[in-house]
Design a protein around this motif. Structure first.
Motif, PDB file in Angstrom:
ATOM      1  N   ALA A  87       6.097   1.432 -12.534  1.00 13.30           N
ATOM      2  CA  ALA A  87       4.863   1.244 -11.776  1.00 13.30           C
ATOM      3  C   ALA A  87       5.003   0.098 -10.789  1.00 13.30           C
ATOM      4  N   PHE A  88       5.639  -0.991 -11.237  1.00 15.08           N
ATOM      5  CA  PHE A  88       5.848  -2.139 -10.346  1.00 15.08           C
ATOM      6  C   PHE A  88       6.725  -1.750  -9.154  1.00 15.08           C
ATOM      7  N   MET A  89       7.851  -1.060  -9.441  1.00 14.02           N
ATOM      8  CA  MET A  89       8.758  -0.674  -8.352  1.00 14.02           C
ATOM      9  C   MET A  89       8.113   0.332  -7.419  1.00 14.02           C
ATOM     10  N   MET A  90       7.234   1.194  -7.942  1.00 13.60           N
ATOM     11  CA  MET A  90       6.540   2.137  -7.084  1.00 13.60           C
ATOM     12  C   MET A  90       5.612   1.389  -6.132  1.00 13.60           C
ATOM     13  N   GLY A  91       4.927   0.343  -6.638  1.00 12.63           N
ATOM     14  CA  GLY A  91       4.079  -0.465  -5.768  1.00 12.63           C
ATOM     15  C   GLY A  91       4.883  -1.148  -4.679  1.00 12.63           C
ATOM     16  N   VAL A  92       6.074  -1.645  -5.042  1.00  9.47           N
ATOM     17  CA  VAL A  92       6.960  -2.281  -4.060  1.00  9.47           C
ATOM     18  C   VAL A  92       7.364  -1.285  -2.984  1.00  9.47           C
ATOM     19  N   LEU A  93       7.839  -0.115  -3.408  1.00 13.87           N
ATOM     20  CA  LEU A  93       8.319   0.883  -2.454  1.00 13.87           C
ATOM     21  C   LEU A  93       7.184   1.393  -1.573  1.00 13.87           C
ATOM     22  N   ALA A  94       6.023   1.643  -2.171  1.00 16.11           N
ATOM     23  CA  ALA A  94       4.880   2.125  -1.400  1.00 16.11           C
ATOM     24  C   ALA A  94       4.518   1.139  -0.304  1.00 16.11           C
ATOM     25  N   THR A  95       4.568  -0.149  -0.607  1.00 13.80           N
ATOM     26  CA  THR A  95       4.204  -1.163   0.382  1.00 13.80           C
ATOM     27  C   THR A  95       5.256  -1.289   1.469  1.00 13.80           C
ATOM     28  N   LEU A  96       6.539  -1.248   1.099  1.00 10.92           N
ATOM     29  CA  LEU A  96       7.606  -1.328   2.097  1.00 10.92           C
ATOM     30  C   LEU A  96       7.500  -0.198   3.104  1.00 10.92           C
ATOM     31  N   LEU A  97       7.146   0.991   2.627  1.00 11.57           N
ATOM     32  CA  LEU A  97       7.029   2.135   3.525  1.00 11.57           C
ATOM     33  C   LEU A  97       5.769   2.051   4.381  1.00 11.57           C
ATOM     34  N   ALA A  98       4.759   1.314   3.909  1.00 12.61           N
ATOM     35  CA  ALA A  98       3.499   1.226   4.646  1.00 12.61           C
ATOM     36  C   ALA A  98       3.520   0.140   5.711  1.00 12.61           C
ATOM     37  N   THR A  99       4.496  -0.783   5.669  1.00 11.84           N
ATOM     38  CA  THR A  99       4.453  -1.933   6.565  1.00 11.84           C
ATOM     39  C   THR A  99       4.592  -1.610   8.054  1.00 11.84           C
ATOM     40  N   PRO A 100       5.175  -0.478   8.483  1.00 12.65           N
ATOM     41  CA  PRO A 100       5.175  -0.240   9.926  1.00 12.65           C
ATOM     42  C   PRO A 100       3.804   0.158  10.439  1.00 12.65           C
ATOM     43  N   CYS A 101       2.844   0.400   9.557  1.00 12.44           N
ATOM     44  CA  CYS A 101       1.540   0.910   9.961  1.00 12.44           C
ATOM     45  C   CYS A 101       0.573  -0.232  10.253  1.00 12.44           C
ATOM     46  N   SER A 102      -0.398   0.077  11.064  1.00 10.65           N
ATOM     47  CA  SER A 102      -1.458  -0.883  11.349  1.00 10.65           C
ATOM     48  C   SER A 102      -2.785  -0.175  11.205  1.00 10.65           C
ATOM     49  N   ALA A 103      -3.688  -0.788  10.473  1.00 11.72           N
ATOM     50  CA  ALA A 103      -5.012  -0.211  10.278  1.00 11.72           C
ATOM     51  C   ALA A 103      -5.999  -0.875  11.218  1.00 11.72           C
TER      52      ALA A 103
END
Length: 599
Positions: A334-350
């Motif tokens: 679960a921790f690593m999934m949170g890490v990976l999900a965030t790394l993939l989301a960082t090019p985005c801007s809301a």
């Protein structure tokens, strides 16, 4: 856990095989005339000019901050047309006792468009004015001004961006015995404007900090709704399903909430580290995607995950999701999934994210980190809320074959994500990356599909060693496919001009669709010995590319007596009518000997 270790080993050897550890530079620009890389100081030259050389009490004057930009790119203007993802150029004088600063006067930027987003940019040369008023007598005979600057320089052709920040100093003489009016002005290219003087604090913030922090929380939540966060949706879906499974099977009604909090901790960990790094190094949000190494790791992780989800082999993340059992390694997963999900989301801007980020990056490091943690909290909040109400998780259907079908379907989504990441690489690297993905697929198939539980131990070891060798050799070959040199393109006029100048010329007839040509590129043309021989013998290298139809190249190839590639002709300026010819596949030594013949 065994499968996680296997995946890490695969990724480790994949990285070594592809030789990506030398690609950590964020700065990606053209070179200077002496072939040294341009620094940010080369790209943005800054100087300051005081309106008066000497000032006194009561003097109101301006400090001109003149920026000369490299023609290859631009800075983002201070004032924009609306929400944008860059960093606005900002000039901020440091406080001085007895001196008051007015609002900085910025020029209007030039309208530009990048990937459909309109924004204003500064190009060529611009002047920014800082209004200054001397309020009290200064105890020294000179005033030392320090002006901080911050912005983002982006090249127009590649889209790569480099942080621009620092401090520039300026000394202005002070004399309490002169009149405040009638002082002699320094000249600048622009006219000194009539500065409207509304005193402000040098470090004033246009928006209250608590509003910006609330904005950070909301923007973090909105990140979950952005189309560019689509890559992490499969991970989140599997996470919620796994949590529902754990809640049913363990009898612990708080187990799903615990997993969700660990998932959230993974998100916060990345945002916290990212905030610290960005503050310390002056980076901008998402800049890690300029690093070829970072993109390589992301591509490998996502592609290997997609192969696992499609049934090539199993990886336990966050728990082994099957139609029977949930693994005990869910917390780490679960921790690593949170890490990976965030790394993939960082090019985005809301929406609302830009102002919060720009403000936080201009503050002290602890403020920047705190702001990023608040953004992460906003992103993680929906999952914590969902798992905090067990009745919502109870609505997840019971385990069954449908989970395997969903897992396979999400695997195809992850393949799409891998393709998206592939196209983030430079064009000259994309074919090599795609080929390496094929090598990884075959190696994993050999190591985990051909090998079964009943495979004899000796045979199992042999097959997996073979897979490792294929992975390493395939990585070496694919790495050689990346074109790192820029050569002259062929034209008969160019060839004749070089020969007339007394230069020897090495002409390589090639094509991307020609496997033998690629072999020559990796075993001969890319070798250090070949490049050194070109320099030692002062030989010009020209590529005659037949990847696409080119009548001039085809005609000249036929003139040399050939209708196939690869084909090489090494011309001597002394005897241009009798070039040394190398046909089809040849060795490095053959190429070196050919160049020696035309010395």
């Amino acid at each position: 856990m065994k499968n996680i270790i296997s995946a890490i080993i695969v990724l480790f050897f994949a990285s070594i095989a592809f030789g990506q550890f030398d690609s950590l530079d964020f700065l990606d620009t053209n070179n200077n005339e002496d072939n040294t890389p341009k620094t940010i100081e080369d790209l943005v030259f800054i100087e300051t000019i005081s309106q008066y050389n000497t000032v006194t009490t009561g003097t109101e004057f301006g400090i001109a901050v003149v920026l000369t930009l490299d023609p290859s790119g631009h800075l983002y203007a201070n004032k924009q047309m609306g929400e944008f993802t860059g960093i606005a150029t900002e000039i901020k004088p440091k406080p001085i006792d007895g001196v008051t600063f007015g609002p900085v006067v910025y020029p209007k930027g030039k309208e530009k468009i990048d990937k459909g987003e309109k924004y204003l940019g500064y190009v060529d040369e611009i002047t920014i004015f800082v209004p200054v008023r001397i309020e009290d007598d200064i105890l020294t005979d000179a005033i030392d001004f320090e002006i901080e600057y911050n912005g983002l320089f982006c090249t127009d052709d590649t889209g790569s961006c480099n942080p621009w920040n620092g401090t520039i100093k300026l000394q202005v003489n002070f004399d309490a015995n002169i009149e405040a009016i009638g002082l002699e002005q320094n000249t600048i290219d622009d006219e000194w404007p009539a500065l409207t003087f509304t005193p402000i604090e040098a470090n004033a913030i246009g928006t209250a900090p608590w509003i910006l922090l609330l904005t950070a929380l909301v923007s973090g939540f909105l990140l979950n709704l952005m189309p560019c966060v689509l890559p992490v949706i499969p991970l989140k879906v599997l996470s919620l399903i796994q949590q529902g499974q754990v809640a049913r099977e363990s009898g612990d009604k708080y187990k799903s909430l615990k997993l969700s909090l660990i998932f959230a901790l993974g998100i916060l960990a990345v945002f916290g580290v990212l905030g610290g790094i960005m503050s310390a190094l002056g980076m901008f949000y998402g800049q890690q995607f300029q690093s070829e190494t970072f993109k390589f790791f992301m591509l490998m992780i996502i592609f290997i995950l997609s192969l696992s989800m499609l049934g090539m082999f199993e990886i336990t993340l966050p728990g082994k999701v099957t139609n029977v059992h949930v693994s005990d390694h869910g917390y780490f997963g679960a921790f690593m999934m949170g890490v990976l999900a965030t790394l993939l989301a960082t090019p985005c801007s809301a929406p609302l994210l830009g102002p919060a980020l720009s403000w936080s990056l201009s503050q002290e490091t602890w403020v920047t980190i705190a702001t990023f943690l608040i953004i992460g909290t906003g992103m993680a909040l929906p999952y914590v809320i969902l798992t905090g109400f067990p009745k919502l998780i109870d609505k997840v259907p019971a385990a069954g074959p449908w989970m395997l079908t969903l897992k396979t379907g999400l695997g195809f989504v992850m393949v799409g994500v891998a393709i998206y990441l592939l196209f983030l690489f430079k064009v000259e690297s994309q074919k090599a990356m795609a080929s390496f993905c094929l090598v990884i697929t075959f190696a994993l198939w050999l190591a985990f599909k051909v090998v079964t539980p009943i495979t004899p131990t000796n045979k199992k070891i042999g097959l997996r060693l073979t897979a490792l060798v294929i992975l390493v050799l395939g990585g070496y070959v694919c790495n050689g496919m990346i074109k790192t040199e820029t050569y002259e393109k062929f034209s008969e006029a160019k060839l004749n001009a070089l020969l007339d100048e007394g230069k020897n010329v090495y002409v390589e007839f090639t094509a991307d669709w020609c496997p033998n040509c690629k072999y020559i590129e990796s075993t001969v043309l890319s070798r250090d010995e070949f490049q050194q021989k070109l320099k030692d013998n002062n030989i010009e290298f020209i590529v005659a590319d037949l990847t696409h139809e080119d009548k001039e190249v085809k005609t000249y190839l036929e003139k040399l007596g050939s209708k196939s590639v690869p084909f090489t002709a090494v011309f001597s300026a002394k005897d241009p009518d009798n070039p040394v010819i190398l046909r089809d596949i040849y060795t490095l030594q053959s190429a070196l000997d050919a160049m020696d013949k035309v010395k």
